[in-house]
Motif scaffolding. Sequence first.
Motif, mmCIF file in Angstrom:
data_model
loop_
_atom_site.group_PDB
_atom_site.id
_atom_site.type_symbol
_atom_site.label_atom_id
_atom_site.label_comp_id
_atom_site.label_asym_id
_atom_site.label_seq_id
_atom_site.Cartn_x
_atom_site.Cartn_y
_atom_site.Cartn_z
ATOM 1 N N UNK A 26 1.069 -1.067 0.125
ATOM 2 C CA UNK A 26 0.053 0.228 -0.034
ATOM 3 C C UNK A 26 0.859 1.197 -0.185
ATOM 4 N N UNK A 27 1.982 1.331 0.362
ATOM 5 C CA UNK A 27 2.962 2.288 0.507
ATOM 6 C C UNK A 27 3.282 2.701 -0.695
ATOM 7 N N UNK A 28 3.679 1.616 -1.576
ATOM 8 C CA UNK A 28 3.969 1.746 -3.041
ATOM 9 C C UNK A 28 2.961 2.559 -3.684
ATOM 10 N N UNK A 29 1.597 2.312 -3.505
ATOM 11 C CA UNK A 29 0.593 3.021 -4.345
ATOM 12 C C UNK A 29 0.394 4.411 -3.741
ATOM 13 N N UNK A 30 0.720 4.797 -2.184
ATOM 14 C CA UNK A 30 0.726 6.042 -1.660
ATOM 15 C C UNK A 30 1.952 6.916 -2.169
ATOM 16 N N UNK A 31 2.997 6.193 -2.667
ATOM 17 C CA UNK A 31 4.060 7.004 -3.341
ATOM 18 C C UNK A 31 3.669 7.237 -4.568
ATOM 19 N N UNK A 32 3.328 6.506 -5.207
ATOM 20 C CA UNK A 32 2.523 6.993 -6.820
ATOM 21 C C UNK A 32 1.464 7.806 -6.739
ATOM 22 N N UNK A 33 0.707 7.675 -5.786
ATOM 23 C CA UNK A 33 -0.343 8.738 -5.570
ATOM 24 C C UNK A 33 0.114 10.051 -5.186
ATOM 25 N N UNK A 34 1.164 10.113 -4.538
ATOM 26 C CA UNK A 34 1.671 11.393 -4.102
ATOM 27 C C UNK A 34 2.300 12.089 -5.492
ATOM 28 N N UNK A 35 2.646 11.237 -6.311
ATOM 29 C CA UNK A 35 2.967 11.959 -7.751
ATOM 30 C C UNK A 35 1.837 12.384 -8.423
ATOM 31 N N UNK A 36 0.618 11.862 -8.298
ATOM 32 C CA UNK A 36 -0.428 12.174 -9.217
ATOM 33 C C UNK A 36 -1.002 13.535 -8.716
ATOM 34 N N UNK A 37 -0.786 13.743 -7.172
ATOM 35 C CA UNK A 37 -1.488 14.661 -6.397
ATOM 36 C C UNK A 37 -0.844 16.001 -6.792
ATOM 37 N N UNK A 38 0.240 16.091 -7.776
ATOM 38 C CA UNK A 38 1.099 17.037 -8.039
ATOM 39 C C UNK A 38 0.351 17.664 -9.169
ATOM 40 N N UNK A 39 -0.489 17.266 -10.049
ATOM 41 C CA UNK A 39 -1.121 17.761 -11.106
ATOM 42 C C UNK A 39 -1.906 18.923 -10.806
ATOM 43 N N UNK A 40 -2.023 19.812 -11.874
ATOM 44 C CA UNK A 40 -2.717 21.311 -11.382
ATOM 45 C C UNK A 40 -4.206 21.175 -11.697
ATOM 46 N N UNK A 41 -4.639 19.982 -12.490
ATOM 47 C CA UNK A 41 -5.940 20.131 -12.838
ATOM 48 C C UNK A 41 -6.723 19.958 -11.467
ATOM 49 N N UNK A 42 -8.087 20.068 -11.779
ATOM 50 C CA UNK A 42 -9.076 19.795 -10.621
ATOM 51 C C UNK A 42 -9.185 18.219 -10.434
ATOM 52 N N UNK A 43 -8.995 17.751 -9.105
ATOM 53 C CA UNK A 43 -9.184 16.597 -8.758
ATOM 54 C C UNK A 43 -10.252 16.265 -7.783
ATOM 55 N N UNK A 44 -11.069 15.162 -8.210
ATOM 56 C CA UNK A 44 -12.182 14.645 -7.191
ATOM 57 C C UNK A 44 -11.551 13.350 -6.682
ATOM 58 N N UNK A 45 -11.354 13.197 -5.416
ATOM 59 C CA UNK A 45 -10.693 11.930 -4.935
ATOM 60 C C UNK A 45 -11.711 11.262 -3.864
ATOM 61 N N UNK A 46 -11.837 10.070 -4.028
ATOM 62 C CA UNK A 46 -12.364 9.202 -3.288
ATOM 63 C C UNK A 46 -11.485 8.303 -2.149
ATOM 64 N N UNK A 47 -11.777 8.249 -0.966
ATOM 65 C CA UNK A 47 -10.907 7.372 -0.237
ATOM 66 C C UNK A 47 -11.439 7.454 1.495
ATOM 67 N N UNK A 48 -10.897 6.825 1.923
ATOM 68 C CA UNK A 48 -11.137 6.808 3.641
ATOM 69 C C UNK A 48 -10.791 7.938 4.481
ATOM 70 N N UNK A 49 -11.124 8.175 5.577
ATOM 71 C CA UNK A 49 -10.728 9.400 6.296
ATOM 72 C C UNK A 49 -9.205 9.595 6.563
ATOM 73 N N UNK A 50 -8.552 8.718 6.707
ATOM 74 C CA UNK A 50 -6.971 8.792 6.621
ATOM 75 C C UNK A 50 -6.377 9.287 5.377
ATOM 76 N N UNK A 51 -6.922 8.757 4.252
ATOM 77 C CA UNK A 51 -6.539 9.214 2.745
ATOM 78 C C UNK A 51 -6.803 10.763 2.891
ATOM 79 N N UNK A 52 -7.838 11.277 3.361
ATOM 80 C CA UNK A 52 -8.224 12.664 3.229
ATOM 81 C C UNK A 52 -6.991 13.455 3.808
#
Length: 558
Positions: A26-52
């Motif tokens: 799951x840490x591998x996914x978090x690392x890759x997800x962190x890279x995705x979060x750098x996009x400037x586009x509007x982003x709608x994210x689904x996830x649990x409270x910890x991911x928020x």
Amino acid sequence: MSNITLVTGIWDIGRGELTEGWSRSYQHYLDKFEQLLKVEENLIVFGDEELKSFVFERRNFENTQFIERPLSWFTNSEFFDKIQKIRNDDTWRSRAGWLSESTQARLENYNPLVMSKVFLLHDAKIMDQFNSEYMFWIDGGLTNTVHPGYFTHDKVLDKLSKYISKFSFICFPYDAENEIHGFEYNKLNTIAGDKVTKVARGGFFGGPKHTISDINGIYYNLLMSTLNEGYMGTEESIFSIMCYKHADLINYFEIENNGLIGKFFEDLKNDELKPKSEGKISFENTLDINKVGLYVITFNSPKQFRTLIDSMLAYDKDYISKTAKFLLDNSSDLSTTEEYLEICQEYGFKHIKKDNLGICGGRQWVAEHFQTETDLDYYLFFEDDMFFYPNEGKVCRNGFNRYVPNLYTKSLEIVKKENFDFIKLNYSEFYGDNGTQWSWYNVPQHVRTEFWPEKPRLPEIGLDPNAPKTKFNAVLSHKGLPYAKGDVYYCNWPQIVSRIGNQKMFLDTTWAHPFEQTWMSQMYQLVKKGELNPGLLLLTPTEHDRFEHYDRGLRKES
């Protein structure tokens, strides 16, 4: 501000506990997800409270919307138990040698999660706070195989709207024998209606926001029906079926047979994307919805004509302001001519005076004039007693709305999108409605026997209260305007006709003395041959009202 919103999410479903080759922490996914979060586009994210918390430590609220969706949401899905039943079935697990050790077989939440991506995209559409024009699902771990620089440095997403006009998938060539992702291959081909030679990826897909609800409904029905029958792959198996079965709604972009999505973004960067479709459409629709004519047939009543114009202006001014306008004046009472000329000059109509050609004779003249005397691509056909009914909130006798805003543009966009040869504007008409297949009364007996073997005979007198119903093969919507596809019958009620449709409907075959019933029969047979593509708005915007009557002896058909 970007007109694109990306939709994504990640959850810990225990993939790190799988055997080598299938395992990712799951840490591998978090690392890759962190890279995705750098996009400037509007982003709608689904996830649990910890991911928020994780998300908003890296992004701000101006371009980020978080929708809390715990893992239990997938477990409580109506599909969960159906998936588990198939997943634990030995026959399914043995369909391929690799299948029993795969993520979809070993993890109870893998398929419930990946099979919910379309539903999440649709939820995002409903709850979207960005007023997006385009929405795309993007896997939270996509940067595992796609370099994040495409998004943050090359800004390729800015180019997407240039190539996306329909809901779109990314596909790669696939030579299947027994299965696709565990889905039995022969059954998949049967559902798709063709031999499937490509697989649609689940990592990135989407399109214009208004297309998502239709796609969601199609996907839901396919997923439910296949799971109920015991067939399962992944979301990509269903996507692949959709590319073939619903090619009228879906485009795709092809990548190499290794399936790596990076090729799509490289082509996007280099402006080399080529939208494709599995549809059997024999021409590229290059018709222009800005080149539209409005034809009105009138007879002995300038007041009827003026009332029609007033109703158009009250309903949607574009009918008058955006069209090239022609009045076919069939009047036998020549004392009306001067007033007709005054109205035409006031509203920009070209006045064309003919002797009484009749209703269908005039309709044939309109078709010929449009095709030979104009360079327009579409036209609207009206008789002078078919007024618009601009009363918001009212419904017709069949329960369909009488008014929708921006009808002119929306209806033309539907005709263009669906490659309709013609579309009728009204569900309810004066003598009946489009729920009954009126062509049944008018086709030759051998045609009636062929298509209605259970109902081959007409009533001896009058109408049959149990006449066959119109068969619709799809009910869709565009920007809130519902419409239907199928065996829509022709009649002389208000309609939009394309240049290609006009040729097939009125010019390839001509009649010395055309009648509405003859056209209805002819065009129904073209529809059944697959040569004519009609549509119907699920709306009743116009009302028949001949308030200035004339002697019945003056009425002519042709």
